[in-house]
Design an enzyme around this catalytic site. Structure first.
Site, PDB file in Angstrom:
ATOM      1  N   ARG A   1       0.863  -1.183   0.000  1.00  0.00           N
ATOM      2  CA  ARG A   1       0.000   0.000   0.000  1.00  0.00           C
ATOM      3  C   ARG A   1       0.897   1.229   0.000  1.00  0.00           C
ATOM      4  O   ARG A   1       1.953   1.244   0.634  1.00  0.00           O
ATOM      5  CB  ARG A   1      -0.930   0.020   1.220  1.00  0.00           C
ATOM      6  CG  ARG A   1      -2.099  -0.952   1.151  1.00  0.00           C
ATOM      7  CD  ARG A   1      -3.125  -0.510   0.111  1.00  0.00           C
ATOM      8  NE  ARG A   1      -4.332  -1.339   0.122  1.00  0.00           N
ATOM      9  CZ  ARG A   1      -4.532  -2.391  -0.648  1.00  0.00           C
ATOM     10  NH1 ARG A   1      -3.566  -2.779  -1.492  1.00  0.00           N
ATOM     11  NH2 ARG A   1      -5.657  -3.080  -0.578  1.00  0.00           N
TER      12      ARG A   1
ATOM     13  N   GLU B   1      -3.124   7.672  -4.165  1.00  0.00           N
ATOM     14  CA  GLU B   1      -3.660   6.979  -5.336  1.00  0.00           C
ATOM     15  C   GLU B   1      -5.116   7.376  -5.608  1.00  0.00           C
ATOM     16  O   GLU B   1      -5.909   7.454  -4.669  1.00  0.00           O
ATOM     17  CB  GLU B   1      -3.561   5.471  -5.052  1.00  0.00           C
ATOM     18  CG  GLU B   1      -3.698   4.576  -6.234  1.00  0.00           C
ATOM     19  CD  GLU B   1      -3.365   3.136  -5.869  1.00  0.00           C
ATOM     20  OE1 GLU B   1      -4.183   2.271  -6.185  1.00  0.00           O
ATOM     21  OE2 GLU B   1      -2.308   2.882  -5.263  1.00  0.00           O
TER      22      GLU B   1
ATOM     23  N   HIS C   1      -1.006   0.203  -9.950  1.00  0.00           N
ATOM     24  CA  HIS C   1      -1.639  -0.783  -9.075  1.00  0.00           C
ATOM     25  C   HIS C   1      -2.048  -2.037  -9.862  1.00  0.00           C
ATOM     26  O   HIS C   1      -3.214  -2.433  -9.892  1.00  0.00           O
ATOM     27  CB  HIS C   1      -2.859  -0.187  -8.369  1.00  0.00           C
ATOM     28  CG  HIS C   1      -3.145  -0.852  -7.051  1.00  0.00           C
ATOM     29  ND1 HIS C   1      -3.475  -0.152  -5.915  1.00  0.00           N
ATOM     30  CD2 HIS C   1      -3.159  -2.160  -6.686  1.00  0.00           C
ATOM     31  CE1 HIS C   1      -3.680  -0.995  -4.911  1.00  0.00           C
ATOM     32  NE2 HIS C   1      -3.489  -2.218  -5.367  1.00  0.00           N
TER      33      HIS C   1
END
Length: 321
Positions: free
Chosen positions: A240, A269, A287
């Site tokens: 993350r 993000e 991602h």
């Protein structure tokens, strides 16, 4: 009697969407893009189940907007930092995630990023696309030689971290890992040396992050931890974005205190810090950890199966513990 619909804020894979029709409840489906806050609050109102993705923040306000009939929030991801688990439990709502099904795909991408950063693959691609004149030479774009005794440090030795370690063996990498409570087999114990984080950072040529984002791991990699890494070392993050302090990382990269980075996830993000885009020694992907056809299908189907189980009064398949 209306006992609540199933709310799906974003389109899932085709097979998962087909399976939603078998839940015996009305299904409200959003778009392919993430919903706005208003759309999320409207869609969740009166829902018995929410099958969400990591882009939806399911907090106390969303849970309250859903109402007392909400039974389950099925998150289509391994990480669940987008869901306020404590608030859900306080309201009697089950939270589930999708562990296991994306381990191999994420580990594959991790090794791809390791290779891209170490052997300067993405940099070389950009070099040629710019039309830069070149001729082969002994000192041209020399990178880190992984199979010549390099050490990979894995921070977070859970399912994905262990899958990365297995792949690393094929490249003759020495593997360090932070201590784990996972049940390991004899081969995993024999192939991995467990050390505390500071020692791992000091000894690793590549540091790969695989820990969940929690209050304890937010900015786990910051100025102090980056200062422990070797000047040539690479940082890889498929966990993350919030695990890494972006400001500290940019400073370390600009000042040459680490050799480079490969990032699949970002603090804000989908926004990517523009300073990262300027750095040649950084590989960036949007991602893509689980972005493989079979894996994404299994993730979405597992999320739907979790919702179905709870709605039918059965235990969920993969509850968040």
């Amino acid at each position: 009697m209306d006992n609540g619909h199933v709310y799906v804020p974003r389109l899932l894979t085709d097979d998962a969407m087909a399976e939603l029709s078998g839940l015996g409840r009305p299904v409200r489906v959003g778009r392919e893009e993430p919903p706005t806050t208003g759309e999320l609050l409207e869609g969740v109102a009166g829902a018995a189940a929410v099958v969400c993705t990591l882009t939806e923040r399911v907090d106390a306000a969303v849970l309250d907007a859903a109402g007392a009939q909400l039974q389950v929030v099925a998150n289509t991801a391994v990480g669940y930092d987008n869901v306020d688990v404590d608030a859900a439990r306080a309201r009697g709502v089950v939270v589930t995630n999708t562990p296991g099904v994306l381990d191999r795909a994420t580990a594959d991408l991790t090794m791809g990023l390791v290779l891209a950063a170490a052997r300067r693959i993405a940099e070389g691609d950009r070099f040629l696309r710019r039309g830069t004149p070149w001729i082969w030479g002994p000192r041209m774009m020399v990178g880190l030689d992984l199979s010549a005794g390099a050490t990979l440090g894995i921070v977070g030795f859970g399912r994905i971290g262990r899958a990365v370690a297995r792949r690393a063996q094929a490249f003759d990498l020495r593997v360090l890992a932070t201590p784990t409570r996972a049940q390991l087999d004899d081969d995993e114990r024999a192939a991995t040396e467990f050390v505390e984080l500071p020692e791992l950072l000091r000894r690793s040529d590549v540091v790969s992050l695989h820990c969940p984002l929690t209050p304890e791991t937010r900015h786990l990699v910051g100025a102090d931890t980056l200062a422990l890494m070797q000047p040539h070392a690479l940082l890889v993050n498929t966990a993350r974005g919030g695990v890494v302090d972006t400001d500290a990382l940019v400073t370390a990269l600009r000042e040459g205190r680490i050799g480079g980075a490969a990032l699949d996830v970002f603090e804000d993000e989908p926004a990517v810090d523009p300073r990262l885009l300027e750095l040649e020694q950084v590989v960036l992907t949007p991602h893509l950890g689980s972005a493989a056809s079979v894996t994404r299908s299994e993730m979405c189907r597992l999320a739907v199966a979790n919702a179905a189980a709870v709605l039918a009064g059965r235990p969920p398949l993969t509850p968040v513990s």
